[in-house]
Write a protein that holds these residues in place. Structure first.
Motif, PDB file in Angstrom:
ATOM      1  N   ARG A  58       0.803  -1.129  -0.076  1.00 53.77           N
ATOM      2  CA  ARG A  58       0.083   0.106  -0.127  1.00 53.77           C
ATOM      3  C   ARG A  58       0.799   1.297  -0.035  1.00 53.77           C
ATOM      4  N   SER A  59       2.024   1.250   0.753  1.00 57.46           N
ATOM      5  CA  SER A  59       2.752   2.507   1.073  1.00 57.46           C
ATOM      6  C   SER A  59       3.485   2.587  -0.388  1.00 57.46           C
ATOM      7  N   LEU A  60       3.848   1.709  -1.117  1.00 58.13           N
ATOM      8  CA  LEU A  60       4.539   1.654  -2.266  1.00 58.13           C
ATOM      9  C   LEU A  60       3.655   2.113  -3.503  1.00 58.13           C
ATOM     10  N   VAL A  82      -9.685  -2.883  -5.033  1.00 58.77           N
ATOM     11  CA  VAL A  82      -9.327  -2.810  -3.425  1.00 58.77           C
ATOM     12  C   VAL A  82     -10.791  -2.659  -2.863  1.00 58.77           C
ATOM     13  N   VAL A  83     -11.226  -3.888  -1.878  1.00 58.69           N
ATOM     14  CA  VAL A  83     -12.204  -3.869  -1.658  1.00 58.69           C
ATOM     15  C   VAL A  83     -12.383  -4.042   0.214  1.00 58.69           C
ATOM     16  N   ARG A  84     -11.326  -4.064   0.593  1.00 54.46           N
ATOM     17  CA  ARG A  84     -11.298  -4.014   2.158  1.00 54.46           C
ATOM     18  C   ARG A  84     -11.419  -2.494   2.293  1.00 54.46           C
ATOM     19  N   PRO A  85     -12.406  -1.953   3.493  1.00 55.09           N
ATOM     20  CA  PRO A  85     -12.592  -0.573   3.575  1.00 55.09           C
ATOM     21  C   PRO A  85     -11.366   0.112   4.042  1.00 55.09           C
ATOM     22  N   LEU A  88      -8.903   0.764   1.279  1.00 62.34           N
ATOM     23  CA  LEU A  88      -9.373   1.464   0.443  1.00 62.34           C
ATOM     24  C   LEU A  88      -9.053   2.915   0.908  1.00 62.34           C
ATOM     25  N   ASP A  89      -9.511   3.151   2.265  1.00 61.49           N
ATOM     26  CA  ASP A  89      -9.388   4.442   2.759  1.00 61.49           C
ATOM     27  C   ASP A  89      -8.098   4.851   2.700  1.00 61.49           C
ATOM     28  N   ARG A 150     -20.137  -0.650   0.660  1.00 59.61           N
ATOM     29  CA  ARG A 150     -18.995   0.003   1.436  1.00 59.61           C
ATOM     30  C   ARG A 150     -18.122   0.795   0.608  1.00 59.61           C
ATOM     31  N   MET A 151     -18.405   1.288  -0.485  1.00 53.95           N
ATOM     32  CA  MET A 151     -17.626   2.251  -1.003  1.00 53.95           C
ATOM     33  C   MET A 151     -17.892   3.625  -0.632  1.00 53.95           C
ATOM     34  N   PRO A 152     -16.851   4.502  -0.738  1.00 52.91           N
ATOM     35  CA  PRO A 152     -17.084   5.832  -0.335  1.00 52.91           C
ATOM     36  C   PRO A 152     -18.104   6.658  -0.999  1.00 52.91           C
ATOM     37  N   PRO A 153     -18.805   7.710  -0.485  1.00 51.50           N
ATOM     38  CA  PRO A 153     -19.950   8.331  -0.888  1.00 51.50           C
ATOM     39  C   PRO A 153     -20.004   8.962  -2.272  1.00 51.50           C
TER      40      PRO A 153
END
Length: 186
Positions: A58-60, A82-85, A88-89, A150-153
């Motif tokens: 994720r950081s790379l 990317v489906v883990r909230p 994804l956040d 669960r996706m962002p609004p």
């Protein structure tokens, strides 16, 4: 601008990114799966075997976006499931820190159509490895499709089962053309 194209494995994210690049050749494509291959070859695997569970991936991914933005002014397309909230956040917040003009797209489609697409795709030249990839993708269909809730609004939801890649690219480019100036691409 960064356009993150999310959705289930086999929904057409990479195809859509390529179609967008055909229509706007200045778009750059960063595929974080390629970073995943490097991570898998470099560091110990996560317990799950999924490189997304490794913070270094994720950081790379965020660092790659930052370096691309530092050297190139073009808009960047990121086709990646990317489906883990929480992941994804983390990734979308990192992308926004790189470029606050972020568009998050989620492709969805009917499960039976998705299953059929996965079975038709050739992901690897070795038939045994290809079957393993198809099985893994198929086993993640429900997890990926239910992630839609669960996706962002501010997510742009597009049905890749009823729209072909050309139509989807047109919808996205039309949305970008009618976005406020601070959200438009370069």
């Amino acid at each position: 601008m960064i356009i993150w194209i999310n959705g289930p494995f086999g929904a057409g994210k990479t195809t859509l990114a390529r179609k967008l690049q055909e229509r706007r050749p200045a778009f750059l494509i960063l595929d974080p799966e390629e970073i995943g291959f490097v991570v898998k070859a470099t560091v110990p695997r996560s317990a799950s075997g999924d490189y997304q569970d490794l913070p270094v991936w994720r950081s790379l991914t965020i660092a790659a976006l930052a370096e691309i933005r530092r050297h190139y002014p073009q808009d960047i397309l990121v086709p990646m499931t990317v489906v883990r909230p929480d992941y994804l956040d983390e990734l979308l917040a990192g992308a926004r820190a790189v470029d606050d003009r972020l568009v998050h797209v989620f492709l969805h489609l009917d499960a039976s159509l998705l299953r059929a697409r996965i079975q038709r795709q050739a992901m690897h030249p070795d038939p045994v490895r290809n079957a393993q990839i198809q099985q893994w993708r198929t086993s993640n269909i429900d997890r990926c499709l239910t992630a839609r809730a669960r996706m962002p609004p501010d997510t742009l939801f597009l049905d890749s089962g009823i729209h072909d890649p050309d139509d989807l690219a047109g919808i996205i480019l039309d949305k970008l053309a009618h976005a406020p100036p601070q959200c438009r691409g370069r």
